[in-house]
Design an enzyme around this catalytic site. Structure first.
Site, PDB file in Angstrom:
ATOM      1  N   SER A 128       0.862  -1.190   0.000  1.00 50.32           N
ATOM      2  CA  SER A 128       0.000   0.000   0.000  1.00 50.32           C
ATOM      3  C   SER A 128       0.893   1.233   0.000  1.00 50.32           C
ATOM      4  O   SER A 128       2.053   1.151   0.444  1.00 50.32           O
ATOM      5  CB  SER A 128      -0.849   0.002   1.283  1.00 50.32           C
ATOM      6  OG  SER A 128      -1.497   1.238   1.448  1.00 50.32           O
ATOM      7  N   TYR A 141      -1.085  -1.140  10.486  1.00 47.92           N
ATOM      8  CA  TYR A 141      -1.272  -1.250   9.041  1.00 47.92           C
ATOM      9  C   TYR A 141      -0.044  -0.685   8.317  1.00 47.92           C
ATOM     10  O   TYR A 141       0.529  -1.342   7.446  1.00 47.92           O
ATOM     11  CB  TYR A 141      -2.541  -0.511   8.609  1.00 47.92           C
ATOM     12  CG  TYR A 141      -2.900  -0.771   7.166  1.00 47.92           C
ATOM     13  CD1 TYR A 141      -3.481  -1.975   6.791  1.00 47.92           C
ATOM     14  CD2 TYR A 141      -2.632   0.169   6.174  1.00 47.92           C
ATOM     15  CE1 TYR A 141      -3.792  -2.243   5.467  1.00 47.92           C
ATOM     16  CE2 TYR A 141      -2.944  -0.080   4.851  1.00 47.92           C
ATOM     17  CZ  TYR A 141      -3.521  -1.281   4.496  1.00 47.92           C
ATOM     18  OH  TYR A 141      -3.822  -1.550   3.175  1.00 47.92           O
TER      19      TYR A 141
HETATM   20  N1  LIG Z   1      -8.775  -0.910  -1.166  1.00 48.73           N
HETATM   21  C1  LIG Z   1      -7.798  -0.050  -0.916  1.00 48.73           C
HETATM   22  O1  LIG Z   1      -8.000   1.190  -0.888  1.00 48.73           O
HETATM   23  C2  LIG Z   1      -6.396  -0.580  -0.680  1.00 48.73           C
HETATM   24  C3  LIG Z   1      -5.332   0.317  -0.766  1.00 48.73           C
HETATM   25  C4  LIG Z   1      -4.043  -0.136  -0.575  1.00 48.73           C
HETATM   26  C5  LIG Z   1      -3.814  -1.476  -0.303  1.00 48.73           C
HETATM   27  N2  LIG Z   1      -4.850  -2.343  -0.215  1.00 48.73           N
HETATM   28  C6  LIG Z   1      -4.541  -3.763   0.083  1.00 48.73           C
HETATM   29  O2  LIG Z   1      -5.141  -4.575  -0.909  1.00 48.73           O
HETATM   30  C7  LIG Z   1      -5.307  -5.902  -0.394  1.00 48.73           C
HETATM   31  C8  LIG Z   1      -6.691  -6.399  -0.780  1.00 48.73           C
HETATM   32  O3  LIG Z   1      -7.662  -5.597  -0.139  1.00 48.73           O
HETATM   33  P1  LIG Z   1      -8.997  -5.136  -0.877  1.00 48.73           P
HETATM   34  O4  LIG Z   1      -8.937  -3.666  -0.992  1.00 48.73           O
HETATM   35  O5  LIG Z   1      -9.258  -5.947  -2.077  1.00 48.73           O
HETATM   36  O6  LIG Z   1     -10.056  -5.451   0.294  1.00 48.73           O
HETATM   37  P2  LIG Z   1     -11.352  -6.403   0.312  1.00 48.73           P
HETATM   38  O7  LIG Z   1     -12.221  -6.126  -0.850  1.00 48.73           O
HETATM   39  O8  LIG Z   1     -11.913  -6.233   1.688  1.00 48.73           O
HETATM   40  O9  LIG Z   1     -10.724  -7.875   0.157  1.00 48.73           O
HETATM   41  C9  LIG Z   1      -9.937  -8.416   1.173  1.00 48.73           C
HETATM   42  C10 LIG Z   1      -9.719  -9.903   0.885  1.00 48.73           C
HETATM   43  O10 LIG Z   1      -8.869 -10.445   1.911  1.00 48.73           O
HETATM   44  C11 LIG Z   1      -9.474 -11.632   2.420  1.00 48.73           C
HETATM   45  N3  LIG Z   1      -9.095 -11.833   3.815  1.00 48.73           N
HETATM   46  C12 LIG Z   1      -9.196 -10.939   4.837  1.00 48.73           C
HETATM   47  N4  LIG Z   1      -8.804 -11.521   5.983  1.00 48.73           N
HETATM   48  C13 LIG Z   1      -8.437 -12.806   5.682  1.00 48.73           C
HETATM   49  C14 LIG Z   1      -7.965 -13.906   6.433  1.00 48.73           C
HETATM   50  N5  LIG Z   1      -7.788 -13.817   7.768  1.00 48.73           N
HETATM   51  N6  LIG Z   1      -7.684 -15.068   5.808  1.00 48.73           N
HETATM   52  C15 LIG Z   1      -7.868 -15.180   4.458  1.00 48.73           C
HETATM   53  N7  LIG Z   1      -8.323 -14.171   3.687  1.00 48.73           N
HETATM   54  C16 LIG Z   1      -8.609 -13.008   4.296  1.00 48.73           C
HETATM   55  C17 LIG Z   1     -10.977 -11.410   2.250  1.00 48.73           C
HETATM   56  O11 LIG Z   1     -11.645 -12.663   2.131  1.00 48.73           O
HETATM   57  P3  LIG Z   1     -12.557 -13.356   3.243  1.00 48.73           P
HETATM   58  O12 LIG Z   1     -13.204 -12.268   4.071  1.00 48.73           O
HETATM   59  O13 LIG Z   1     -13.530 -14.174   2.442  1.00 48.73           O
HETATM   60  O14 LIG Z   1     -11.607 -14.203   4.032  1.00 48.73           O
HETATM   61  C18 LIG Z   1     -11.013 -10.695   0.899  1.00 48.73           C
HETATM   62  O15 LIG Z   1     -10.999 -11.624  -0.144  1.00 48.73           O
HETATM   63  C19 LIG Z   1      -5.062  -5.791   1.123  1.00 48.73           C
HETATM   64  O16 LIG Z   1      -3.785  -6.330   1.426  1.00 48.73           O
HETATM   65  C20 LIG Z   1      -5.092  -4.294   1.394  1.00 48.73           C
HETATM   66  O17 LIG Z   1      -4.284  -3.948   2.494  1.00 48.73           O
HETATM   67  C21 LIG Z   1      -6.145  -1.929  -0.399  1.00 48.73           C
END
Ligand SMILES: NC(=O)c1ccc[n+]([C@@H]2O[C@H](COP(=O)([O-])OP(=O)(O)OC[C@H]3O[C@@H](n4cnc5c(N)ncnc54)[C@H](OP(=O)(O)O)[C@@H]3O)[C@@H](O)[C@H]2O)c1
Length: 244
Positions: A128, A141
């Site tokens: 991130s 985080y």
């Molecule tokens: N969206 C943003 O603005 C943003 C910005 C920078 C970085 N990121 C990073 O992008 C990555 C993906 O996030 P996203 O934005 O796509 O969020 P999201 O839509 O909430 O997806 C998160 C995913 O992680 C899985 N997950 C969460 N906890 C877990 C666990 N304990 N075991 C296995 N799977 C788990 C969830 O699946 P289940 O709940 O089904 O387990 C879901 O598939 C993360 O690492 C986040 O830090 C996001």
């Protein structure tokens, strides 16, 4: 031989988009998350696991070590927390470190030997822009994403010349379920800062081989300037921001 892509956190957001784009590129998929029903219909092998639990990470790692056909690993599963460390609940802080740091470390270690032996492979660690920041209310985080960056850089050095690439993907605000899970709506504050998952994942996959991928020119400019500042000035700027 099949070209297998393993994607953690594939049940939503960036992970689901990685699955969609990698499938279109001809990869077989192994999709991992806790919610089985969300993984069904994605057209891949389903692996249900809570990757914040050591035994469940170990079970997946041994499976990947045993099969030998992993061409790509996307360490994407993640979540955020809110609140200052002294006041916030302990368990989510621990779970975040186990998921962002230890699961990434273990799964990467599981697939590296087979990739190096084959002379080909790619690891994408979803970090991130927060990995370059330090923020009150977001201590773990930022720290775990800073670890992801350092881990990816070190690994990039070790993997030079092996045919295996590693990337730290550093998105800014992206439309996924991340902020819904977190229970905050930041979309209204600065709509011009938001990107689609399709764009972010496209940038990642177009730039395999680069150690850092920062999607979006606004974030590129911001980080180019921000990371030039000395640490005391960055901390001072954050301190002044939260004091207002
Ligand atoms: N969206 C943003 O603005 C943003 C910005 C920078 C970085 N990121 C990073 O992008 C990555 C993906 O996030 P996203 O934005 O796509 O969020 P999201 O839509 O909430 O997806 C998160 C995913 O992680 C899985 N997950 C969460 N906890 C877990 C666990 N304990 N075991 C296995 N799977 C788990 C969830 O699946 P289940 O709940 O089904 O387990 C879901 O598939 C993360 O690492 C986040 O830090 C996001």
């Amino acid at each position: 031989m099949t070209k297998l892509a393993v994607i953690t956190g594939a049940s939503a957001g960036l992970g689901a988009e990685f699955a969609r784009q990698l499938r279109a590129m001809g990869y077989e998929l192994l999709v991992v998350a806790r919610r089985r029903e969300r993984l069904e219909g994605m057209g891949g092998e389903i692996w249900v696991a809570d990757l914040s639990v050591e035994e469940e990470v170990e079970r997946l790692a041994r499976h990947l070590e045993g099969r030998g056909d992993v061409a790509m690993l996307v360490n994407n599963a993640g979540f955020g927390t809110q609140g200052r460390l002294a006041a916030t609940e302990w368990e989510p802080q621990m779970a975040m470190h186990r998921l962002h740091v230890l699961a990434t470390l273990r799964l990467t270690r599981a697939v590296l030997p087979q990739m190096i032996a084959r002379g080909a492979g790619a690891i994408v660690n979803v970090s991130s822009v927060a990995g370059f920041a330090r923020a009150a209310g977001n201590v773990s985080y930022c720290a775990t994403k800073a670890w992801t960056n350092a881990f990816s850089e070190g690994l990039w050095l070790e993997l030079r010349g092996t045919g295996v690439t590693v990337q730290a993907l550093c998105p800014g605000f992206t439309y996924t379920e991340f902020h819904d899970v977190l229970g905050v709506d930041r979309r209204k504050h600065a709509p011009w800062l938001w990107m689609t998952a399709e764009f972010v994942v496209g940038e990642s996959l177009r730039n395999l081989g680069k150690v850092y991928v920062v999607p979006g020119w606004r974030y590129k400019v911001f980080l180019a300037l921000w990371t030039k500042l000395p640490a005391w000035l960055r901390l001072r700027a954050e301190f002044e921001r939260i004091r207002k």
